[in-house]
Write a protein that holds these residues in place. Structure first.
Motif, short mmCIF file in Angstrom:
data_model
loop_
_atom_site.label_atom_id
_atom_site.label_comp_id
_atom_site.label_asym_id
_atom_site.label_seq_id
_atom_site.Cartn_x
_atom_site.Cartn_y
_atom_site.Cartn_z
N UNK A 70 0.83 -1.20 0.00
CA UNK A 70 0.00 0.00 0.00
C UNK A 70 0.86 1.26 0.00
N UNK A 71 2.01 1.20 0.64
CA UNK A 71 2.91 2.37 0.64
C UNK A 71 3.41 2.65 -0.76
N UNK A 72 3.87 1.61 -1.46
CA UNK A 72 4.40 1.86 -2.80
C UNK A 72 3.26 2.25 -3.75
N UNK A 73 2.06 1.75 -3.48
CA UNK A 73 0.92 2.20 -4.28
C UNK A 73 0.70 3.70 -4.14
N UNK A 74 0.78 4.20 -2.91
CA UNK A 74 0.60 5.64 -2.67
C UNK A 74 1.73 6.44 -3.32
N UNK A 75 2.96 5.93 -3.23
CA UNK A 75 4.10 6.60 -3.86
C UNK A 75 3.89 6.68 -5.38
N UNK A 76 3.47 5.58 -5.99
CA UNK A 76 3.25 5.56 -7.44
C UNK A 76 2.09 6.47 -7.84
N UNK A 136 -6.37 1.40 -8.49
CA UNK A 136 -7.39 0.46 -8.03
C UNK A 136 -7.32 -0.84 -8.81
N UNK A 137 -7.13 -0.75 -10.12
CA UNK A 137 -7.07 -1.96 -10.95
C UNK A 137 -5.82 -2.77 -10.66
N UNK A 138 -4.67 -2.11 -10.64
CA UNK A 138 -3.41 -2.83 -10.44
C UNK A 138 -3.39 -3.49 -9.06
N UNK A 139 -3.70 -2.72 -8.02
CA UNK A 139 -3.60 -3.29 -6.67
C UNK A 139 -4.64 -4.38 -6.43
N UNK A 140 -5.88 -4.16 -6.89
CA UNK A 140 -6.91 -5.15 -6.61
C UNK A 140 -6.85 -6.33 -7.56
N UNK A 142 -4.52 -7.26 -9.84
CA UNK A 142 -3.24 -7.93 -10.06
C UNK A 142 -2.57 -8.40 -8.78
N UNK A 143 -2.87 -7.73 -7.65
CA UNK A 143 -2.17 -8.07 -6.41
C UNK A 143 -3.12 -8.33 -5.24
N UNK A 144 -4.42 -8.42 -5.52
CA UNK A 144 -5.42 -8.86 -4.52
C UNK A 144 -5.44 -8.01 -3.27
N UNK A 145 -5.17 -6.71 -3.40
CA UNK A 145 -5.30 -5.80 -2.27
C UNK A 145 -6.79 -5.46 -2.12
N UNK A 146 -7.28 -5.42 -0.89
CA UNK A 146 -8.70 -5.21 -0.67
C UNK A 146 -9.11 -3.77 -1.00
N UNK A 147 -10.37 -3.59 -1.34
CA UNK A 147 -10.87 -2.25 -1.65
C UNK A 147 -10.84 -1.36 -0.41
N UNK A 148 -10.97 -1.94 0.78
CA UNK A 148 -10.87 -1.14 1.99
C UNK A 148 -9.50 -0.49 2.10
N UNK A 149 -8.45 -1.27 1.80
CA UNK A 149 -7.09 -0.72 1.87
C UNK A 149 -6.83 0.29 0.76
N UNK A 150 -7.31 -0.01 -0.44
CA UNK A 150 -7.10 0.91 -1.57
C UNK A 150 -7.86 2.22 -1.33
N UNK A 151 -9.03 2.12 -0.72
CA UNK A 151 -9.84 3.32 -0.46
C UNK A 151 -9.08 4.32 0.39
N UNK A 152 -8.29 3.82 1.34
CA UNK A 152 -7.52 4.74 2.18
C UNK A 152 -6.43 5.45 1.39
N UNK A 153 -5.93 4.81 0.35
CA UNK A 153 -4.88 5.44 -0.47
C UNK A 153 -5.46 6.54 -1.34
N UNK A 158 -14.88 2.61 0.06
CA UNK A 158 -14.65 1.33 -0.62
C UNK A 158 -15.56 1.12 -1.82
N UNK A 159 -16.82 1.56 -1.71
CA UNK A 159 -17.74 1.40 -2.84
C UNK A 159 -17.27 2.21 -4.04
N UNK A 160 -16.84 3.45 -3.80
CA UNK A 160 -16.34 4.29 -4.89
C UNK A 160 -15.06 3.71 -5.48
N UNK A 161 -14.24 3.13 -4.63
CA UNK A 161 -12.99 2.51 -5.10
C UNK A 161 -13.29 1.30 -5.96
#
Length: 311
Positions: A70-76, A136-140, A142-153, A158-161
């Motif tokens: 999630x950190x590298x996702x935010x950096x990217x 959202x596409x890459x993390x969820x 391709x890497x199975x990151x949850x929408x809850x975690x991506x939503x914080x980034x 989560x629904x919007x994400x």
């Protein structure tokens, strides 16, 4: 390292923390490459993630790999947003950084991590997505990151994400070519294209090109005049000048898991052509002629010396 620092880093001393990060380096590089389509920027993102880890209290982090993802996702995401305001090269003919494997020369240590299921055609589609959609596409997906975690980034619900990922997924599915044949057959098709282009065989070229094939050529800043986007098999065939360098000495290579050829002049790489094949036809041609980016490929000289001239 004092006791407070060891506690802050989850009980790991500096060397142990570095080793723990190195264990995830390949994974993080793969995330960043899919997010950015640039090898140098991916390395920058990995380095920034290390800086953040070294300055952060991770004593309460149960899943450090997930936290780093999630950190590298935010950096990217920040890098993509910054890039959008200063990008110089038009996306229509931009070719993402290729990952090159020279058969017989050994793979880079992380090549498999970077190339798995990520051809140039997919990276080109990802370039068309808005930064938050791409994340959202890459993390969820391709890497199975949850929408809850991506939503914080992305600072959304989560629904919007989930909607971001859904829109991105539709774009990807609509624009990504279908599956191709096995690797051996793909190389045969690529070689047939090269032989036909070298021999001026119009019918031979039509036989291997999809009628709606697309040629994308990226000459960078130094060769901007060669950059273009060409649609349709017959229009591509008329671009004979694009293949002139590949009539000289060339080296068969693999780019992002797909067949490609490298033009070699006086022992130096000068251009790269990669093929995307769906069904039994070439649907995309990616030509990278940017001298700076070609030089950065760092092809072993021993491999370049094995380049051969066409019969």
């Amino acid at each position: 390292m004092d006791d407070s620092t060891v506690e802050r880093t989850g009980g790991l001393d500096a060397d142990a923390l570095a080793r723990r990060f190195d264990a995830d380096r390949g994974h993080l590089r793969a995330v960043a490459y899919r997010m950015l389509g640039s090898l140098s920027e991916a390395e920058d993102a990995v380095q920034e993630t290390w800086f953040k880890l070294s300055r952060t209290d991770v004593s309460g982090v149960a899943n450090l790999t997930g936290w780093l993802t999630t950190v590298i996702g935010r950096v990217c995401l920040d890098m993509l947003r910054s890039r959008g305001s200063r990008r110089e090269d038009p996306l229509d003919h931009h070719v993402p950084d290729p990952i090159v494997h020279v058969p017989g020369a050994g793979d880079p240590e992380h090549a498999a991590e970077l190339t798995e299921s990520v051809g140039l055609a997919l990276l080109i589609v990802l370039e068309t997505l808005a930064p938050a959609e791409r994340l959202a596409f890459v993390l969820h997906d391709m890497f199975a990151v949850s929408f809850d975690e991506i939503a914080r980034i992305v600072d959304r619900t989560p629904a919007a994400t989930r909607q971001l990922a859904s829109r991105a997924r539709r774009r990807v599915q609509d624009a990504t070519p279908g599956p191709g044949p096995d690797a051996r057959r793909q190389r045969e098709i690529a070689d047939a294209f090269l032989a036909a282009s070298q021999g001026g065989d119009f019918e031979g070229l039509l036989a291997v090109l999809d009628p709606d094939a697309v040629l994308r050529a990226d000459g960078g800043v130094l060769l901007a005049g060669t950059s273009k986007l060409v649609h349709g098999a017959e229009a591509i065939i008329r671009q004979a000048v694009m293949y002139a360098s590949f009539r000289k000495a060339s080296l068969s290579i693999v780019v992002n898991g797909q067949p490609a050829v490298l033009s070699v002049v006086d022992g130096k790489a000068t251009a790269l052509m990669a093929f995307t094949i769906a069904g039994d036809r070439i649907v995309q041609l990616h030509v990278l002629a940017d001298p700076d980016r070609i030089a950065a490929l760092d092809i072993p000289q021993e491999a370049l010396d094995r380049a051969v001239y066409p019969d």
